[in-house]
Write an enzyme that holds these catalytic residues in place. Structure first.
Site, short mmCIF file in Angstrom:
data_model
loop_
_atom_site.label_atom_id
_atom_site.label_comp_id
_atom_site.label_asym_id
_atom_site.label_seq_id
_atom_site.Cartn_x
_atom_site.Cartn_y
_atom_site.Cartn_z
N VAL A 1 -5.01 -6.09 -1.95
CA VAL A 1 -3.55 -6.24 -2.64
C VAL A 1 -2.33 -7.12 -1.74
O VAL A 1 -2.16 -6.66 -0.31
CB VAL A 1 -2.90 -4.99 -2.22
CG1 VAL A 1 -1.28 -5.06 -2.84
CG2 VAL A 1 -3.58 -4.49 -2.95
N CYS A 2 -2.23 -8.27 -1.77
CA CYS A 2 -1.37 -8.59 -1.03
C CYS A 2 -0.46 -8.49 -0.41
O CYS A 2 -0.17 -9.39 1.13
CB CYS A 2 -0.80 -10.71 -1.41
SG CYS A 2 -0.19 -11.70 -0.10
N PHE A 3 0.83 -8.10 -0.52
CA PHE A 3 1.76 -7.18 0.17
C PHE A 3 1.52 -6.50 1.11
O PHE A 3 2.40 -5.87 1.76
CB PHE A 3 3.14 -7.36 -0.93
CG PHE A 3 3.95 -8.02 -0.73
CD1 PHE A 3 4.82 -8.56 -0.04
CD2 PHE A 3 3.46 -9.12 -2.04
CE1 PHE A 3 5.85 -9.52 -0.90
CE2 PHE A 3 4.26 -10.53 -2.39
CZ PHE A 3 5.38 -10.58 -1.78
N LYS B 1 6.70 -6.80 5.56
CA LYS B 1 6.35 -7.71 4.95
C LYS B 1 7.64 -8.14 3.33
O LYS B 1 7.71 -6.33 2.88
CB LYS B 1 5.25 -7.68 3.76
CG LYS B 1 4.83 -9.09 4.19
CD LYS B 1 3.00 -9.45 3.12
CE LYS B 1 2.74 -10.62 2.31
NZ LYS B 1 1.67 -10.53 2.22
#
Length: 278
Positions: free
Chosen positions: A143-145, A159
């Site tokens: 999950v990027c965030f 972030k």
């Protein structure tokens, strides 16, 4: 005199078209048909994009993608999966050998992302890089965030922006997500977890790791408001003038072709076999 770059606000499109436009702009610039370009865009519906090399069979819950009627597409760039929903998305297309662009990936991120920092400041948000400048400029989760990378931006340790970059045909493409708000329930429904208990635990912890513009400012922002802030930010920090880019009918035909033959295909999106660039 300041250098003039092109500017494209392509508005809202589906996920496949959005990714096709970014790749097409990279191609047009490599062929010297357009100037260095800054593009802003939105998404017709919630869309999950995954990194170029990401294993989606292991990480993505396609039942959740269907449940929330999300678009799904694989990016040309690397990194982790990103849910695009209530946000402004930007892309920058410029030659690798442009005088403003360092050869190092980290240094190039640092230079181009100055416009992001200035854009946040224009909204009254004091963001900073996740890693101090001295570390970011040194060569060296699905999950990027959830976790910032060294070139990402944070506010109070959380972030706030996700970015990715690739280089192809001598051209650099950097694009990124600037969320106005998050839907954490939808986001965590899109990923596989070993149990529902772990999914809920991760969802509950999410707000300690990421934050959006509306949450920070306690004010609802629109696409137009955020676009103007970041447009000014990029102009100021890159010291450029911008002129509108109008794509030709032939260029739109190429974008449509790229959309249908690559970004809408299971071969590309699921990596069922090696997909051929158009």
């Amino acid at each position: 005199m300041q250098e003039t770059w092109a500017y494209l606000d392509s508005g809202y499109h589906d996920a496949a078209t959005n990714m096709a436009i970014d790749e097409a702009l990279l191609q047009f610039h490599s062929e010297k048909k357009i100037k260095p370009t800054i593009r802003f865009y939105g998404w017709e519906r919630p869309s999950l994009t995954v990194g170029h090399f990401q294993n989606v069979q292991k990480t993505i819950n396609f039942s959740g993608v269907e449940k929330h009627s999300c678009d799904f597409v694989r990016r040309l760039t690397g990194g982790s999966a990103v849910l695009h929903d209530d946000e402004l998305t930007y892309s920058i297309i410029v030659n690798e050998d442009h005088p403003k662009i360092p050869h190092s990936i980290n240094k190039a991120y640092y230079v181009l992302s100055q416009g992001l920092l200035e854009g946040y400041r224009n909204l009254g948000i004091e963001a900073d890089f996740a890693i101090p400048k001295r570390e970011l400029l040194r060569e060296r989760s699905a999950v990027c965030f959830e976790k910032p990378a060294i070139y990402e931006m944070i506010v109070d340790g959380k972030k706030i922006s996700g970015n990715a970059q690739t280089r192809k045909n001598g051209v650099l493409l950097q694009h990124g997500s600037i969320p106005m708000s998050f839907d954490a329930k939808m986001l965590f429904d899109l990923f596989n977890f070993s149990s529902e208990k772990i999914r809920e635990r991760q969802r509950a912890a999410f707000e300690k790791k990421a934050i959006s513009i509306n949450k920070i400012t306690e004010k609802k922002h629109t696409y137009q408001m955020v676009k103007e802030a970041f447009l000014t930010g990029f102009q100021s920090c890159l010291q450029i003038e911008l002129e509108p880019l109008v794509l030709t009918e032939e260029q739109w035909k190429y974008i449509t072709h790229l959309t249908e033959t690559k970004y809408r295909t299971k071969e590309w999106n699921l990596r069922l076999k090696k997909a051929r660039s158009v």
